[in-house]
Design a protein around this motif. Sequence first.
Motif, PDB file in Angstrom:
ATOM      1  N   LEU A 266       0.831  -1.207   0.000  1.00 38.52           N
ATOM      2  CA  LEU A 266       0.000   0.000   0.000  1.00 38.52           C
ATOM      3  C   LEU A 266       0.863   1.254   0.000  1.00 38.52           C
ATOM      4  CD1 LEU A 266      -2.906  -0.745   2.519  1.00 38.52           C
ATOM      5  CD2 LEU A 266      -3.059  -0.568   0.044  1.00 38.52           C
TER       6      LEU A 266
ATOM      7  N   ILE B 218       2.384   1.799  -3.431  1.00 35.05           N
ATOM      8  CA  ILE B 218       1.390   2.316  -4.381  1.00 35.05           C
ATOM      9  C   ILE B 218       1.140   3.799  -4.104  1.00 35.05           C
ATOM     10  CG2 ILE B 218      -1.046   2.193  -5.056  1.00 35.05           C
ATOM     11  CD1 ILE B 218      -0.841  -0.861  -4.648  1.00 35.05           C
ATOM     12  N   LYS B 219       1.031   4.162  -2.813  1.00 31.82           N
ATOM     13  CA  LYS B 219       0.842   5.568  -2.461  1.00 31.82           C
ATOM     14  C   LYS B 219       2.008   6.416  -2.947  1.00 31.82           C
ATOM     15  CE  LYS B 219       1.507   7.042   1.761  1.00 31.82           C
ATOM     16  NZ  LYS B 219       1.337   7.252   3.226  1.00 31.82           N
TER      17      LYS B 219
ATOM     18  N   ILE C  77      -5.115  -5.053  -2.278  1.00 32.14           N
ATOM     19  CA  ILE C  77      -6.124  -4.581  -3.230  1.00 32.14           C
ATOM     20  C   ILE C  77      -7.458  -4.373  -2.527  1.00 32.14           C
ATOM     21  CG2 ILE C  77      -7.416  -5.144  -5.317  1.00 32.14           C
ATOM     22  CD1 ILE C  77      -4.445  -4.410  -5.731  1.00 32.14           C
TER      23      ILE C  77
ATOM     24  N   LEU D 224      -7.363  -1.135  -0.682  1.00 35.79           N
ATOM     25  CA  LEU D 224      -7.501  -0.001  -1.592  1.00 35.79           C
ATOM     26  C   LEU D 224      -8.936   0.148  -2.069  1.00 35.79           C
ATOM     27  CD1 LEU D 224      -4.234  -0.465  -3.689  1.00 35.79           C
ATOM     28  CD2 LEU D 224      -4.744   1.455  -2.179  1.00 35.79           C
ATOM     29  N   GLN D 225      -9.608  -0.982  -2.283  1.00 32.98           N
ATOM     30  CA  GLN D 225     -11.024  -0.932  -2.650  1.00 32.98           C
ATOM     31  C   GLN D 225     -11.850  -0.333  -1.517  1.00 32.98           C
ATOM     32  OE1 GLN D 225     -11.447  -5.232  -4.143  1.00 32.98           O
ATOM     33  NE2 GLN D 225     -13.068  -4.160  -5.255  1.00 32.98           N
TER      34      GLN D 225
ATOM     35  N   ILE E 298      -9.925   3.829  -3.509  1.00 37.42           N
ATOM     36  CA  ILE E 298      -8.808   4.252  -4.355  1.00 37.42           C
ATOM     37  C   ILE E 298      -8.780   3.508  -5.687  1.00 37.42           C
ATOM     38  CG2 ILE E 298      -6.290   4.471  -4.504  1.00 37.42           C
ATOM     39  CD1 ILE E 298      -7.678   6.315  -2.472  1.00 37.42           C
ATOM     40  N   VAL E 299      -9.130   2.228  -5.670  1.00 36.82           N
ATOM     41  CA  VAL E 299      -9.082   1.445  -6.900  1.00 36.82           C
ATOM     42  C   VAL E 299     -10.440   0.837  -7.202  1.00 36.82           C
ATOM     43  CG1 VAL E 299      -6.635   0.875  -6.561  1.00 36.82           C
ATOM     44  CG2 VAL E 299      -8.412  -0.742  -5.797  1.00 36.82           C
TER      45      VAL E 299
ATOM     46  N   THR F 200      -7.115  -4.093 -12.190  1.00 39.23           N
ATOM     47  CA  THR F 200      -7.391  -3.175 -11.095  1.00 39.23           C
ATOM     48  C   THR F 200      -6.955  -1.775 -11.498  1.00 39.23           C
ATOM     49  OG1 THR F 200      -7.075  -4.935  -9.470  1.00 39.23           O
ATOM     50  CG2 THR F 200      -6.960  -2.671  -8.664  1.00 39.23           C
TER      51      THR F 200
ATOM     52  N   ILE G 139      -6.717   2.462 -10.975  1.00 44.04           N
ATOM     53  CA  ILE G 139      -6.753   3.603 -10.074  1.00 44.04           C
ATOM     54  C   ILE G 139      -7.932   4.471 -10.494  1.00 44.04           C
ATOM     55  CG2 ILE G 139      -5.515   5.617  -9.196  1.00 44.04           C
ATOM     56  CD1 ILE G 139      -4.153   3.034  -8.452  1.00 44.04           C
TER      57      ILE G 139
END
Length: 253
Positions: free
Chosen positions: A32, A35-36, A71, A74-75, A79-80, A88, A90
């Motif tokens: 995470l 990705i950020k 994931i 993030l969901q 965010i995704v 997936t 963004i």
Amino acid sequence: MSFKRQPEMNSISNTTSFGDSMERSSVALQLLERIKSALIRGDLKPGDYLPSETELTHTLGIGKSSVREAIKMLQAIGIVEVKRGQGTMIRREPGTPLVDPMAFGMILARGMTRDVLEFRLMFEPAYTLQAMHTATAEDHQRIQQSIDAMEEAIREGAQTSKHDIAFHRAILHSTHNPMTIRVGETLLQLIEAALETSMRSLPETALKDHKAIYAAFKAGDTAGIHTAIAVSSESWETNLTYEGDSELSAAPR
């Protein structure tokens, strides 16, 4: 490892945005963070697709379960978006989070009642002035409708916090700024109980203050907005208390 994008957009050639393999502890959280960081640097942009589960697993040296966990996180925070058969992506705009970490953080900290009130005193004038410059004709109509609905509810003795919140929400959403709206919505959740108290005890005062705020808003009167909100903050008091906090604080409406 490569990023995929929508067909109309250029592809990204950087294949090392997420770095090398990860240590085994807190793998999903590390992913995470990577990705950020990629989003902050611009290596990932709204509309980009994340590398596939297989690519992330092989490149970063982590298990598929860790990738799936990241994931899902993030969901949950909007965010995704997982597109079946595509991957997936963004989100181009933040989605409505299933779990809002900021809201939970503020809720857990709300035992410090004074801090919540001080934040509102700082934040409400700021977003009201922001909205004053961005409000459309439709926004003005919604604000006026919220005042009219509140006035009608008071006449019928049926007023609730929902009528009070509708006014603040109408102004908040007139900013058309997703970040401002998200913070504001969280704040409204925190003060809803206090607004319910005020709507039972001082509904006419609340209505008068809303009308004063909106009059200044319509006139584009910056000083008038500050004054009207300041008067509103001093016009009533309520017990905005939480577990472990019994102080009586002035609560702006």
